[in-house]
Enzyme design. Structure first.
Site, PDB file in Angstrom:
ATOM      1  CB  CYS A  65      -0.913  -0.040   1.226  1.00  0.00           C
ATOM      2  SG  CYS A  65      -1.816   1.479   1.542  1.00  0.00           S
ATOM      3  CB  CYS A  68       0.310   1.674   4.132  1.00  0.00           C
ATOM      4  SG  CYS A  68      -1.423   1.176   4.068  1.00  0.00           S
TER       5      CYS A  68
END
Length: 140
Positions: A65, A68
């Protein structure tokens, strides 16, 4: 419970009943539960949520991600900034799928706040370090 030191990565065995005593690493002697985010599995998560009295901030994330990954430095900075006031945990949603499901994680990153064993707030999406710290101040 086995806890990897967030500073030196040494595995430490800590009795569940001693978690509230703010244990230190046996190798580097730094705190195991403050100053740096702690990656946890489902069993560790459940024990910490039930045992610790202070707020617990949880970053639900995944290695693939992008948001993230860009949020990780802000999360680490907040963990250092609020050391001693809260415990910061990281849950890899790919590695801990049962826990992610139980927490109703639908998008990542998702930040959860627990206090007294229950979830009190959550926010989805990455934030800047300043935005994240400002958001966290409501819990201290």
């Amino acid at each position: 419970m086995q806890i990897a030191c967030p500073h030196c990565q040494t595995q430490n065995r800590v009795e569940d009943t001693r978690l509230a005593e703010e244990p230190n690493c046996g190798a580097c002697h730094k705190p195991l539960l403050s100053g740096a985010p702690l990656a946890v599995d489902e069993a560790q998560f459940q024990t910490l949520i039930k045992t610790l009295a202070r707020p617990i901030i949880v970053d639900c994330w995944a290695t693939w991600c992008g948001p993230c990954q860009s949020f990780a430095p802000a999360y680490a900075s907040a963990a250092e900034h609020f050391a001693g006031k809260a415990t910061f945990l990281k849950v890899d949603t790919d590695q801990q799928q049962n826990l992610s499901g139980a927490l109703r994680i639908r998008s990542i990153p998702t930040i959860l706040v627990f206090e007294g064993g229950r979830e009190i707030d959550r926010v989805n999406g990455a934030m800047s370090s300043g935005q994240f710290k400002a958001w966290l101040t409501q819990f201290f």
